[in-house]
Design a protein around this motif. Structure first.
Motif, PDB file in Angstrom:
ATOM      1  N   UNK A 177      33.726  51.465  68.715  1.00 32.26           N
ATOM      2  CA  UNK A 177      34.816  52.445  68.775  1.00 32.26           C
ATOM      3  C   UNK A 177      36.166  51.757  68.932  1.00 32.26           C
ATOM      4  N   UNK A 178      36.204  50.652  69.684  1.00 33.03           N
ATOM      5  CA  UNK A 178      37.463  49.916  69.837  1.00 33.03           C
ATOM      6  C   UNK A 178      37.914  49.323  68.502  1.00 33.03           C
ATOM      7  N   UNK A 179      36.977  48.716  67.772  1.00 34.28           N
ATOM      8  CA  UNK A 179      37.321  48.138  66.470  1.00 34.28           C
ATOM      9  C   UNK A 179      37.786  49.203  65.481  1.00 34.28           C
ATOM     10  N   UNK A 180      37.119  50.363  65.510  1.00 36.48           N
ATOM     11  CA  UNK A 180      37.508  51.440  64.590  1.00 36.48           C
ATOM     12  C   UNK A 180      38.922  51.933  64.885  1.00 36.48           C
ATOM     13  N   UNK A 181      39.265  52.055  66.164  1.00 32.29           N
ATOM     14  CA  UNK A 181      40.612  52.493  66.530  1.00 32.29           C
ATOM     15  C   UNK A 181      41.658  51.499  66.051  1.00 32.29           C
ATOM     16  N   UNK A 182      41.366  50.211  66.236  1.00 31.73           N
ATOM     17  CA  UNK A 182      42.289  49.171  65.776  1.00 31.73           C
ATOM     18  C   UNK A 182      42.448  49.234  64.252  1.00 31.73           C
ATOM     19  N   UNK A 183      41.332  49.433  63.556  1.00 38.30           N
ATOM     20  CA  UNK A 183      41.385  49.489  62.089  1.00 38.30           C
ATOM     21  C   UNK A 183      42.262  50.641  61.612  1.00 38.30           C
ATOM     22  N   UNK A 184      42.134  51.801  62.240  1.00 34.92           N
ATOM     23  CA  UNK A 184      42.954  52.939  61.811  1.00 34.92           C
ATOM     24  C   UNK A 184      44.431  52.705  62.105  1.00 34.92           C
ATOM     25  N   UNK A 185      44.713  52.025  63.218  1.00 35.17           N
ATOM     26  CA  UNK A 185      46.103  51.665  63.463  1.00 35.17           C
ATOM     27  C   UNK A 185      46.648  50.777  62.357  1.00 35.17           C
ATOM     28  N   UNK A 186      45.807  49.882  61.852  1.00 34.82           N
ATOM     29  CA  UNK A 186      46.214  49.017  60.745  1.00 34.82           C
ATOM     30  C   UNK A 186      46.302  49.796  59.436  1.00 34.82           C
TER      31      UNK A 186
END
Length: 506
Positions: free
Chosen positions: A345-354
């Motif tokens: 979930x942390x990686x997915x949140x970072x990806x969407x920010x990118x």
């Protein structure tokens, strides 16, 4: 049950799961072509949410059906409805007909995912579930991840209608296999005539009658708000109020109805169940938002063909598949599922920010790298909630527990795809008016995502592409927020070593 008999049941069940997840995303790269053919850009949200909405509305009933009726025949009936919906979508002659077909397919899918999880629980001991469930979810994620690529290829080299017709020959093979197999029951089933005689009370049909209108009114309000009607119009406000009132009545009824309710409150009080359900409620919105709007970005902003838009999301597909396929085995060996879910979930949140930084000039290296992060996040998160529930409730209660989980994840998919569509359409109109005032906004919207270049004058095209890109960026903000919400909910899954339960079951 063991050996070849068990394998012969797992294979068609896993193939059905692959088809259901494929059907959730295969339409994404075909949507620009569909909007061109039906002049229906404002219906994009419904192509995904109609499927998820119908599935959500019937999932609680599906859980009851698997409790009271034979698993095998219940599963075959739901699969037949799913195939019928696929055939109707392929033959659609208008946008409303396609939406209806998607809803019928979703109705069938409502019982398939629950049925697959129930079948696996019936034929496998608890300590073997994580590995098989990890493989099952992994192949399902392969379907979800490969959907845009397959859909793009079919749209470009055949027709978008084959995105739905593809289910029919595979379905015939699966149906023949299922008819020839004996699937054991988790618990003794009462005679069918007894269940039908007491269906209103035993299956809580009145609760279902309260659930459906609340869901429909809520989605109509989201879809119409800012498009057909203003957000402060009597129509939209009335729909929201009606949805709130009927939802309140539904929850009140469920609370007083006790253990026979569609959503038994005794199970909803289980921390693992409500945490897993909340996690997947938000996270399915995370996964599907990218699969629906990245192809629009590549086709509308970058000028890709349907096939190339599918090729260009391969970084997300490959990373998601690889991580998902290793997650089940890793959980079984380590014993803990929470670290995977938190990391994912942390990686997915970072990806969407990118993703929210995408523009017409975004370099190849950036969109490849960002997608690898997002795909890995989705792959690490997906199996955890299923494994957590199957190791936290008695085997006889698994159909109901899974119905709650699947209801929440499908409801999240439907809600957040509709919210994403609302954000996209309203943001696109606003950006077109401010950045390209000389362009006919309605002509651009009605023309569809792939008709920008023929419709828009060359001198206005850069501004229109920038408006499209910013509208998609606004959708990505939603995905980042959903990822953060899923991360917060995941902590409730707890640090439990499932290997101890496995050793007790040996």
């Amino acid at each position: 049950m063991s050996g070849i008999k068990r394998t012969m049941i797992i294979l068609p069940a896993t193939l059905v799961y692959f088809l259901v997840m494929l059907d959730s995303s295969i339409i994404s790269t075909a949507i620009p072509q569909i909007t061109d053919e039906f002049n229906s850009l404002l219906d994009v949200g419904w192509y995904g949410s109609a499927y998820q909405l119908a599935s959500s509305a019937f999932v609680p009933l599906a859980g009851k059906i698997y409790i009271f009726f034979p698993i095998k025949w219940s599963f075959i009936v739901f699969f037949t409805v799913f195939e019928l919906g696929s055939a109707l979508c392929g033959a659609a002659q208008s946008s409303p007909m396609l939406i209806v077909g998607r809803a019928i397919a979703g109705l069938g899918a409502s019982g398939l995912m629950n049925g697959i999880l129930t079948i696996l629980a019936a034929i496998l001991p608890p300590h073997k579930l994580p590995r098989v469930m990890g493989l099952n979810v992994a192949l399902g994620q392969v379907g979800l991840a490969c959907g845009p690529l397959i859909g793009g290829a079919l749209t470009e080299y055949a027709t978008w209608r084959w995105c739905f017709y593809i289910n029919l020959p595979v379905g015939a093979l699966v149906g023949a296999l299922l008819l020839s197999l004996r699937i054991p029951e988790i618990n003794t089933k009462p005679p069918a005539y007894e269940v039908l005689h007491t269906a209103m009370s035993s299956m809580d049909l009145f609760g279902l009658v309260l659930l459906w209108p609340s869901a429909i009114m809520f989605f109509l309000a989201l879809q119409w708000g800012g498009n057909q009607y203003a957000w402060n119009s009597a129509m939209v406000i009335g729909l929201f109020v009606g949805a709130a009132i009927t939802s309140g009545l539904f929850l009140t009824w469920e609370y007083h109805y006790g253990d026979n309710a569609l959503l038994p409150f005794s199970m909803l009080r289980n921390r693992v169940i409500y945490s897993a359900s909340a996690t997947m409620f938000f996270f399915m919105g995370v996964m599907l938002t990218a699969y629906y709007y990245l192809p629009i970005y590549f086709q509308a902003v970058k000028g890709d063909s349907p096939l190339m838009s599918g090729v260009h999301i391969l970084p997300s597909i490959i990373s998601q598949v690889l991580v998902t396929m290793s997650t089940g085995t890793l959980i079984q060996r380590v014993g803990y599922y929470l670290p995977n879910v938190l990391t994912g979930t942390a990686l997915a949140s970072i990806a969407y920010g990118l993703y929210s930084t995408f523009s017409p000039s975004t370099s190849v290296g950036k969109w490849i790298g960002y997608q690898i992060i997002g795909g890995a996040g989705s792959g690490a998160t997906s199996p955890g909630s299923y494994i957590a529930i199957q190791n936290s409730v008695p085997r006889a209660a698994i159909p109901t527990a899974m119905a709650i989980l699947i209801l929440c994840q499908n409801l999240g998919s439907a809600i957040f795809l509709t919210v994403a569509q609302s954000i996209f359409s309203n943001s696109l109109q606003n950006h077109l008016r401010t950045q390209a005032p000389g362009v006919d906004v309605q002509a651009v919207i009605q023309g569809g995502a792939r008709m920008l270049r023929p419709l828009v004058p060359a001198q206005e095209l850069p501004s229109v592409l920038q408006a499209y890109s910013r509208a998609i960026d606004a959708v990505m903000y939603l995905g980042a927020g959903l990822g953060v919400a899923a991360f917060g909910c995941a902590w409730g899954l707890g640090f439990k070593d499932i290997r101890k339960k496995g050793e007790e079951g040996k």
